[in-house]
Design an enzyme around this catalytic site. Sequence first.
Site, PDB file in Angstrom:
ATOM      1  CE1 TYR A   1      -2.995  -3.053   0.255  1.00 22.79           C
ATOM      2  CE2 TYR A   1      -3.377  -2.578   2.566  1.00 22.79           C
ATOM      3  CZ  TYR A   1      -3.612  -3.354   1.449  1.00 22.79           C
ATOM      4  OH  TYR A   1      -4.459  -4.435   1.534  1.00 22.79           O
TER       5      TYR A   1
ATOM      6  CG  HIS B   1      -0.756  -8.846   0.168  1.00 27.83           C
ATOM      7  ND1 HIS B   1      -0.338  -7.534   0.101  1.00 27.83           N
ATOM      8  CD2 HIS B   1      -2.065  -8.830  -0.195  1.00 27.83           C
ATOM      9  CE1 HIS B   1      -1.338  -6.772  -0.290  1.00 27.83           C
ATOM     10  NE2 HIS B   1      -2.402  -7.537  -0.485  1.00 27.83           N
TER      11      HIS B   1
END
Length: 328
Positions: free
Chosen positions: A65, A149
């Site tokens: 992010y 992830h």
Amino acid sequence: MPAPGVGGDVPINGEAGPDEASMVMVLGTATIGNLGAPMLDEDAHQVVHGALDLGVTSFDTAPLYGLGLAERRLGVALRGVPRDSYRLSTKVGRVLVEEPHATGDQWAGFHTASHLRPRWDFSTNGVRRSIEQSFERLETAQVELALLHDPDLSGDADAVPRGLEALDMLRADGLVQRIGVASKDIRALERALDFGGADVLMIPGRLTLINREASAIARRAEASGVAIWNAAPFNGGALAGAPLRASGYGALSDAEAAAFARVRSLAAEFDVPVAPAALQYAARLPAVERLTVGAASASQIADNLAGLRMPLPAVFWERLDAMLESDA
């Protein structure tokens, strides 16, 4: 299914609590990593402080992010906040490395001029390096949850078992409390359950009013004692009023668009706002422990909490359940 009464007489999944809405809500931090649009540091910090003021004390982030930006901003915003008063989850599998010749002010939808770039690594050393980098950015020595992830996107056929083994070592060392997998890919989630050891599956956009591809996984997780963190309940914003084809998770499929039309028609019949229905549906599903939702302001967090607490007619849920069962 029983109708939910978040903040009312029938709490989420029947569990009692002082404020079920704020307890179940997790603030997703992709937005404060400049996803879709740039944000000032002070505005990002205000989002985090606003969440705390509203009773939301769980935060989900990832190195991806903003190429570390979300983690850094979250760490700064939480300075001075007692560590035992909030919970952190972050992700591993992508190690951020320096690429001096990287150019541009955007990367994969994140507005950042960083010279860091992600490199896939689900090895024991890679996972440990990733979590140590995250600890530095988050200014912490432990996280409550660490997740693999997007292992399905890595091209590594053994990413799930190798990554879970590496996370298990971190758990044994006391660096993380719980471990799991975050993925939209059903096969990756299935493999995590097959391999065992995961405490949590984070599933974005696949357990919602218009996409229920992970329903069987959720039932299997419940039977196995694995918790679900249901993420992206608005399917990239479509269920919260964003343009129908402007989803942050890609354009809605034809099936999702058709499901949206049916849900919107039923909601209009009962004068029910779609966004609260989407939130409550995503939170009340079996095995769902937390609901992960991003926000660009404290007011958006307040709106989401209000949506979770809003009483909706029992007959609406009865009709909705019947419609969804007929669609299955």
